[in-house]
Design a protein around this motif. Structure first.
Motif, PDB file in Angstrom:
ATOM      1  N   ASP A  39       0.832  -1.203   0.000  1.00 37.80           N
ATOM      2  CA  ASP A  39       0.000   0.000   0.000  1.00 37.80           C
ATOM      3  C   ASP A  39       0.869   1.257   0.000  1.00 37.80           C
ATOM      4  N   VAL A  40       1.794   1.322  -0.954  1.00 35.90           N
ATOM      5  CA  VAL A  40       2.721   2.453  -1.015  1.00 35.90           C
ATOM      6  C   VAL A  40       1.995   3.706  -1.482  1.00 35.90           C
ATOM      7  N   ASP A  41       2.537   4.853  -1.096  1.00 36.79           N
ATOM      8  CA  ASP A  41       1.974   6.144  -1.486  1.00 36.79           C
ATOM      9  C   ASP A  41       2.492   6.616  -2.837  1.00 36.79           C
ATOM     10  N   ALA A  42       3.655   6.099  -3.244  1.00 31.27           N
ATOM     11  CA  ALA A  42       4.274   6.555  -4.488  1.00 31.27           C
ATOM     12  C   ALA A  42       5.170   5.456  -5.046  1.00 31.27           C
ATOM     13  N   VAL A  43       5.489   5.587  -6.326  1.00 34.30           N
ATOM     14  CA  VAL A  43       6.419   4.674  -6.999  1.00 34.30           C
ATOM     15  C   VAL A  43       7.410   5.516  -7.784  1.00 34.30           C
ATOM     16  N   ILE A  44       8.695   5.235  -7.611  1.00 35.19           N
ATOM     17  CA  ILE A  44       9.752   5.914  -8.371  1.00 35.19           C
ATOM     18  C   ILE A  44      10.403   4.890  -9.287  1.00 35.19           C
ATOM     19  N   VAL A  45      10.365   5.170 -10.598  1.00 31.31           N
ATOM     20  CA  VAL A  45      11.025   4.323 -11.590  1.00 31.31           C
ATOM     21  C   VAL A  45      12.232   5.113 -12.099  1.00 31.31           C
TER      22      VAL A  45
END
Length: 388
Positions: A39-45
């Motif tokens: 349940d992450v708030d953000a994703v960095i690719v």
């Protein structure tokens, strides 16, 4: 706030003529599952979503579908261009479309007030600042005139110095009451290579220093090196590694990603997550009989085979008959004729690459100059990118 740090997907990768597309479908589905479960708030690719500058339609469709799945539920998704990506494709095609869906794409360096410094409020309430630093080619950061007149050492210092100036400009907006993040694609000195990175863009002339990142940053999410690792520096700095072993040099890597928790006033807490959907890459050695005896225990692994027998016509075909997943077949160095021991390919094996041929030529001529090798690697990669 909690976020997922991933990089170096290399969608579209073909390994010795075999497509990895089905593996990528499974791996990226597993990655989406991690984002949902945590349940992450953000994703960095952090760069290299594609393996080449001209991705196929199926590769683009898979990346688009994955990014949209990661964004479901209101997550912030930030995507940088890596050295394998075409920054124009990301900026001119993906950026305007995906921004409407809440996905932020950065292909080229931008001023802080023009998309280089991203701001949002996490679902947990913390204000977030993210400095976006996509891959920066040396030929752009070091001007052409300087490249003609300066020395290689000066160019290296110029690259690191200008990268640091860019980082300083992008992080000026960091505050004590914000979660301060950096996302970048490039090489830090001392980083352990995964084994499948582009050689010309991991050499000394593309290094930047960890001192470029300020102590006010709570976390720096890096891409480019395929081995997951923490780097020393004034703030927590991590390479997430690739979620898939890109080439046989990475067969001992553990594919995965990082789950990070950060809040104002304290360093980020980092947890490693292993991904297991991709097929294993293995190197096996033995006589034809020994290879046949071990076949049942190799599963569906992609294989690099080293045969402990003298080369003969049809040897590679015999190996592939007992090991259908053998992608390369080489003869053990000890069994090669003396005149051919310097060659990297033998009867039935893959043809040597241009890099291997160039190194063999230098070795034959008695020239040992890593600068010449590095320049050849850079030229070869630039031509490879241009021809797509």
């Amino acid at each position: 706030m909690k976020f997922l740090h991933t990089a170096d997907w290399h969608v579209g990768k073909v390994l010795r003529g075999r497509s990895r597309f089905d593996e990528h479908v499974k791996v990226l589905d597993e990655l989406v599952g991690v984002a949902l479960e945590e349940d992450v708030d953000a994703v960095i690719v952090a760069g290299d979503v594609f393996d080449g500058a001209v991705p196929t339609p199926p590769s683009q469709a898979l990346v688009m579908r994955t990014l949209m799945a990661l964004q479901e539920g209101g997550r912030e998704v930030v995507v940088l261009a890596g050295n394998h990506d075409d920054p124009r494709l990301l900026d001119d095609v993906y950026r305007p479309v995906l921004r409407q869906l809440g996905i932020r794409v950065i292909g080229r360096f931008r001023r802080p007030d023009a998309g280089g410094l991203l701001s949002w409020t996490a679902r947990t309430g913390e204000p977030v600042r993210l400095a976006a630093m996509p891959f920066l080619s040396q030929r752009y950061v070091v001007r052409a005139l300087e490249a003609l007149t300066g020395t290689p050492d000066q160019h290296n210092r110029d690259y690191a110095h200008r990268f640091a100036r860019l980082a300083e400009a992008l992080t000026e907006g960091f505050r004590a009451d914000t979660v301060n993040l950096i996302a970048a694609h490039g090489t830090l000195p001392g980083g352990r290579l995964g084994g499948g990175e582009r050689e010309a863009q991991t050499i000394f002339s593309y290094y930047f220093e960890s001192a470029a990142f300020p102590p006010s940053a709570h976390y720096a999410a890096l891409g480019h090196l395929h081995r997951r690792q923490r780097m020393p520096g004034p703030c927590p700095i991590w390479y997430s590694g690739s979620p898939i072993a890109v080439d046989f040099g990475e067969e001992r890597n553990t594919p995965g990603a990082l789950v990070v928790e950060a809040s104002p006033g304290r360093p980020a807490d980092v947890r490693e997550v292993t991904l297991e959907s991709a097929r294993v890459l293995r190197t096996v050695t033995g006589t034809l009989g020994e290879l046949e005896a071990m076949a049942d225990g190799l599963g569906d692994a992609w294989l690099r085979v080293v045969v402990a027998e003298k080369p003969r016509a049809g040897l590679a075909d015999d190996v592939r008959e007992v090991l259908p997943n053998a992608l390369t077949v080489d003869v053990d160095e000890a069994f090669r004729p003396t005149a051919s021991r310097r060659r990297t390919a033998v009867t039935g094996a893959d043809a040597p690459t241009p890099r291997e041929l160039f190194r063999a030529y230098l070795d034959h001529k008695g020239h040992e100059d890593e600068r010449v090798v590095a320049l050849f690697d850079r030229l070869y990669d630039e031509l490879d990118e241009r021809e797509g």
